[in-house]
Design a protein around this motif. Structure first.
Motif, PDB file in Angstrom:
ATOM      1  N   VAL A   1      -9.369   7.884   5.975  1.00 30.55           N
ATOM      2  CA  VAL A   1      -8.465   6.753   6.165  1.00 30.55           C
ATOM      3  C   VAL A   1      -8.273   6.510   7.654  1.00 30.55           C
ATOM      4  N   THR A   2      -8.355   5.264   8.055  1.00 31.77           N
ATOM      5  CA  THR A   2      -8.118   4.944   9.460  1.00 31.77           C
ATOM      6  C   THR A   2      -7.670   3.499   9.604  1.00 31.77           C
ATOM      7  N   HIS A   3      -7.077   3.182  10.754  1.00 31.36           N
ATOM      8  CA  HIS A   3      -6.816   1.782  11.075  1.00 31.36           C
ATOM      9  C   HIS A   3      -7.681   1.348  12.253  1.00 31.36           C
ATOM     10  N   ASN A   4      -8.618   2.232  12.605  1.00 28.67           N
ATOM     11  CA  ASN A   4      -9.476   1.982  13.745  1.00 28.67           C
ATOM     12  C   ASN A   4     -10.847   1.522  13.240  1.00 28.67           C
ATOM     13  N   VAL A   5     -11.143   0.234  13.453  1.00 26.81           N
ATOM     14  CA  VAL A   5     -12.350  -0.355  12.881  1.00 26.81           C
ATOM     15  C   VAL A   5     -13.615   0.331  13.413  1.00 26.81           C
ATOM     16  N   ARG A   6     -13.632   0.521  14.714  1.00 24.87           N
ATOM     17  CA  ARG A   6     -14.799   1.170  15.327  1.00 24.87           C
ATOM     18  C   ARG A   6     -15.027   2.571  14.756  1.00 24.87           C
ATOM     19  N   GLU A   7     -13.933   3.281  14.595  1.00 23.22           N
ATOM     20  CA  GLU A   7     -14.024   4.632  14.042  1.00 23.22           C
ATOM     21  C   GLU A   7     -14.616   4.576  12.634  1.00 23.22           C
ATOM     22  N   ALA A   8     -14.120   3.602  11.859  1.00 25.02           N
ATOM     23  CA  ALA A   8     -14.603   3.462  10.485  1.00 25.02           C
ATOM     24  C   ALA A   8     -16.106   3.213  10.466  1.00 25.02           C
ATOM     25  N   VAL A   9     -16.554   2.303  11.325  1.00 22.23           N
ATOM     26  CA  VAL A   9     -17.977   1.962  11.340  1.00 22.23           C
ATOM     27  C   VAL A   9     -18.803   3.109  11.920  1.00 22.23           C
ATOM     28  N   ARG A  10     -18.258   3.761  12.935  1.00 22.94           N
ATOM     29  CA  ARG A  10     -18.955   4.872  13.579  1.00 22.94           C
ATOM     30  C   ARG A  10     -19.281   5.989  12.574  1.00 22.94           C
ATOM     31  N   LEU A  11     -18.330   6.238  11.640  1.00 22.76           N
ATOM     32  CA  LEU A  11     -18.464   7.409  10.785  1.00 22.76           C
ATOM     33  C   LEU A  11     -19.100   7.136   9.426  1.00 22.76           C
ATOM     34  N   ALA A  12     -18.775   5.972   8.845  1.00 23.77           N
ATOM     35  CA  ALA A  12     -18.944   5.857   7.399  1.00 23.77           C
ATOM     36  C   ALA A  12     -20.293   5.334   6.953  1.00 23.77           C
ATOM     37  N   GLN A  13     -20.594   5.641   5.702  1.00 22.74           N
ATOM     38  CA  GLN A  13     -21.697   4.977   5.031  1.00 22.74           C
ATOM     39  C   GLN A  13     -21.201   3.702   4.373  1.00 22.74           C
ATOM     40  N   ARG A  14     -19.911   3.726   4.046  1.00 17.15           N
ATOM     41  CA  ARG A  14     -19.339   2.573   3.369  1.00 17.15           C
ATOM     42  C   ARG A  14     -17.928   2.378   3.918  1.00 17.15           C
ATOM     43  N   VAL A  15     -17.605   1.152   4.289  1.00 12.83           N
ATOM     44  CA  VAL A  15     -16.268   0.847   4.787  1.00 12.83           C
ATOM     45  C   VAL A  15     -15.568  -0.017   3.753  1.00 12.83           C
ATOM     46  N   VAL A  16     -14.386   0.411   3.330  1.00 16.54           N
ATOM     47  CA  VAL A  16     -13.619  -0.340   2.343  1.00 16.54           C
ATOM     48  C   VAL A  16     -12.393  -0.901   3.030  1.00 16.54           C
ATOM     49  N   LEU A  17     -12.282  -2.224   3.034  1.00 19.23           N
ATOM     50  CA  LEU A  17     -11.139  -2.864   3.680  1.00 19.23           C
ATOM     51  C   LEU A  17     -10.056  -3.133   2.649  1.00 19.23           C
ATOM     52  N   LEU A  18      -8.858  -2.644   2.960  1.00 19.08           N
ATOM     53  CA  LEU A  18      -7.728  -2.885   2.065  1.00 19.08           C
ATOM     54  C   LEU A  18      -6.856  -3.991   2.642  1.00 19.08           C
ATOM     55  N   SER A  19      -6.385  -4.872   1.769  1.00 18.86           N
ATOM     56  CA  SER A  19      -5.397  -5.855   2.207  1.00 18.86           C
ATOM     57  C   SER A  19      -4.032  -5.183   2.158  1.00 18.86           C
ATOM     58  N   SER A  20      -3.063  -5.834   2.785  1.00 18.21           N
ATOM     59  CA  SER A  20      -1.743  -5.218   2.858  1.00 18.21           C
ATOM     60  C   SER A  20      -0.763  -5.863   1.894  1.00 18.21           C
ATOM     61  N   ARG A  21       0.171  -5.070   1.451  1.00 18.61           N
ATOM     62  CA  ARG A  21       1.337  -5.504   0.654  1.00 18.61           C
ATOM     63  C   ARG A  21       1.015  -6.511  -0.428  1.00 18.61           C
ATOM     64  N   PRO A  22       0.565  -6.168  -1.532  1.00 20.45           N
ATOM     65  CA  PRO A  22       0.183  -4.808  -1.900  1.00 20.45           C
ATOM     66  C   PRO A  22      -1.244  -4.514  -1.458  1.00 20.45           C
ATOM     67  N   GLY A  23      -1.587  -3.228  -1.431  1.00 23.90           N
ATOM     68  CA  GLY A  23      -2.941  -2.850  -1.052  1.00 23.90           C
ATOM     69  C   GLY A  23      -3.927  -3.181  -2.160  1.00 23.90           C
ATOM     70  N   ARG A  24      -4.873  -4.018  -1.823  1.00 21.97           N
ATOM     71  CA  ARG A  24      -5.973  -4.312  -2.755  1.00 21.97           C
ATOM     72  C   ARG A  24      -7.262  -4.155  -1.977  1.00 21.97           C
ATOM     73  N   ILE A  25      -8.331  -3.937  -2.694  1.00 21.39           N
ATOM     74  CA  ILE A  25      -9.613  -3.867  -1.993  1.00 21.39           C
ATOM     75  C   ILE A  25     -10.028  -5.289  -1.639  1.00 21.39           C
ATOM     76  N   ALA A  26     -10.085  -5.559  -0.339  1.00 18.35           N
ATOM     77  CA  ALA A  26     -10.409  -6.911   0.096  1.00 18.35           C
ATOM     78  C   ALA A  26     -11.914  -7.096   0.183  1.00 18.35           C
TER      79      ALA A  26
END
Lengths: 265, 339
Positions: A201-226
């Motif tokens: 889990v992160t709020h850092n986009v670069r970190e997410a892309v740097r590490l992951a094979q798959r990036v899942v973006l959640l929307s806020s309030r309520p959290g849904r997979i965007a």
């Protein structure tokens, strides 16, 4: 991957039996808030494959930490089901090492709670410290270690659980940029060496892309997979790679769009 | 985790280790070296403090304080602010100590005090621990006696001396009663505070490691309360340290005569440092503060508690027992919760 982990009896059995490290199906979570019940997570469905590295990305209030707690079994979903391959290991933003124990003993406690025989604990703890390249830190107290070293001990302690799934809740957010960058490399190396599944889990986009094979973006309030992105950039990556930057720009645009929606009413 | 097969060999070459890893980054040497460099730059420099440094930082200040007190004491004696049966000179007091040493009675005195202190402490621990656990874990019990325990803790245990003497007479049971009335609520309250204050993060971390129920109680809560060797030692040292004073309080009353009068018993009425520091054996101190186990709190805070200067202990205790005085220690919160 399942065959490579045949060293651990129970977990390995599970690994052959289930085709996923974590399966989140139609999970919702609501909390009692000041304005009645508040929906934090809304109908999340997400699989983490064995050996896969997935990052959950979102602005504050998207419930990403809540989701991680649910997967870790620290909380129950209001609706839906979560299946994991054994009990997942969890790493926090804070190192959460027990200050009354040394680095080595912290790891040994995890081993002990896992049921490892006493004689095997010390060598195993030392092996894990070596894995995170802290071979000299066995007898060190937590306050003697730097922030980056503490997170590495915390990682070693999480690995000591010998879980097939590692949950990470913004584990590098409190570190300085240089240390974080090095720990990205380190985590990538360990992930590839161990064949673990990681839900990060992160709020850092670069970190997410740097590490992951798959990036899942959640929307806020309520959290849904965007939206989801599969990151095809070959590892090892660097945070300053052009490809990483390009995808980060795209994801950031999407993330900002999600955030803007909240300002419109 | 499966791919490292170096076993227990601790001296594995770091660079080799890195490049041996399956699919390692292109510059594994770099990463290992980088990390070693970062660690060296970042880590807290823990070096053994030199003897000289220890002397200057730890020994010099209290020695200076003692010397200062002795000087002031001697000046007061020279100024004859009080007749010498009330304020004997330091040398007279030292002579008295020396004499009882030569007579072979000094160790006896000290042992009587220490043994009483230890006994009282152990009994208080035996009563206070289950009591504290009960108050901490059972809501009804907490609501019922929590406020009383907090209240008792705020009461200096010397306040129990007159009624205890009336009820029990001047004997051991009276002294134990006073010790226990002072110590039991403190130990119980300290335990309650310690259990209440465990950071939720530790519990979460423990739970993910598999420490739930009894294992949580043992490996997380109790382990944190005992707080490592320092705090444990503090718990043992700080509490009996003050216990012995009751004996002398009583003794000075029922053992009249020049020997008793010549000692600085009268200085019992002087609070804080001047009353006890001149006497290296600290026999005649009167430190109600110590009767409260600062150690119990110290343990809960994972901090060494047995500080030699009672002023500090007194201050801490005042802070601790007055919820309205905001202080960094968390136990007030639990007391507020109790009240």
């Amino acid at each position: 991957m399942a065959t490579a982990t045949a060293t651990t009896d129970k977990v390995a059995e599970d690994a052959t039996a289930v085709p996923y490290a974590a399966r989140i199906e139609h999970v919702s979570k609501s909390f009692a808030g000041p304005a009645g019940r508040q929906l934090v997570l809304d109908d999340i469905t997400l699989d983490v494959a064995p050996g896969e590295f997935v990052t959950l990305l979102g602005a504050s209030g998207c419930g990403k930490s809540t989701l991680l707690n649910l997967v870790a079994g620290l909380d129950r979903p209001s609706a839906g089901t979560i299946g994991t391959d054994g009990r997942p290991a969890l790493m926090f933003q804070e190192h959460a090492l027990f200050p009354w124990l040394t680095a080595g003993k912290n790891i040994e406690l995890a081993l002990k709670l896992r049921g490892v025989a006493k004689a095997e604990r010390r060598p195993e703890a030392e092996r894990l410290l070596e894995l995170v390249r802290l071979q000299g830190a066995y007898g060190k107290r937590v306050h003697e270690l730097s922030g980056g070293m503490r997170q590495r001990v915390a990682l070693a302690r999480a690995l000591a659980q010998d879980s097939r799934l590692l949950l990470m809740d913004e584990p590098f957010a409190a570190l300085d940029a240089i240390t974080r960058d090095v720990l990205h490399d380190e985590l990538t190396r360990i992930w590839r060496e161990t064949g673990l599944s990681v839900l990060f889990v992160t709020h850092n986009v670069r970190e997410a892309v740097r590490l992951a094979q798959r990036v899942v973006l959640l929307s806020s309030r309520p959290g849904r997979i965007a939206r989801e992105w599969t990151v095809g950039i070959p590892q090892p990556r660097r945070i300053e790679d052009t490809a990483v930057a390009e995808l980060s720009v795209e994801i950031t645009e999407e993330l900002r769009g999600e955030i803007r929606r909240h300002g419109q009413h | 985790m499966a791919s490292t097969d170096h076993g227990t060999d601790l001296e594995v070459d770091v660079t080799k280790n890195g490049s041996a890893a399956a699919g390692a980054p292109p510059d594994p040497n770099d990463l290992a070296g980088l990390e070693a460099g970062l660690d060296a730059l970042d880590s807290v420099q823990v070096r053994r403090t030199s003897l000289r440094e220890t002397l200057v930082r730890k020994v010099l200040p209290p020695v200076t304080a003692i010397a200062l007190v002795l000087v002031v004491w001697q000046l007061l004696v020279w100024a004859e602010v009080a007749p010498d049966y009330k304020l004997p000179s330091p040398s007279e007091v030292w002579g008295e100590v020396r004499e009882s040493w030569l007579q072979g009675t000094l160790l006896d005195y000290i042992w009587t005090s220490v043994s009483r202190g230890l006994m009282g402490f152990l009994i208080a621990l035996a009563i206070g621990t289950p009591l504290g656990l009960l108050v901490a874990r059972v809501k009804f019990v907490r609501a019922a006696i929590g406020p009383i325990l907090s209240g008792l803790q705020s009461l200096p245990s010397v306040a129990w001396v007159p009624p205890a003497v009336l009820w029990l007479g001047l004997n051991d049971s009276m002294m134990y009663a006073v010790i226990l009335l002072g110590a039991v609520p403190s130990i119980a309250n300290g335990l309650v505070a310690g259990i209440d204050q465990i950071p939720p993060l530790f519990l979460r971390a423990g739970r993910t490691l598999g420490a739930t129920g009894l294992r949580e109680a043992r490996h997380i809560r109790a382990a944190r309360l005992s707080g490592g060797p320092e705090a444990g030692l503090g718990l043992l040292l700080a509490v009996p340290d003050g216990r012995r004073d009751h004996r002398h309080l009583a003794r000075s009353r029922h053992r009249p005569g020049p020997a008793a009068g010549a000692g600085p018993h009268q200085q019992q009425h002087v609070p804080g440092v001047p009353g006890h520091l001149p006497d290296p054996h600290r026999r005649h101190r009167h430190r109600p503060a110590d009767l409260q186990p600062a150690g119990a709190e110290g343990a809960a805070q994972s901090r060494p508690a047995g500080h030699p200067l009672s002023v500090w202990v007194t201050l801490r205790r005042v802070m601790r027992t007055s919820p309205w005085l905001s202080s960094p220690h968390g136990s007030e919160l639990s007391q507020l919760a109790c009240v």
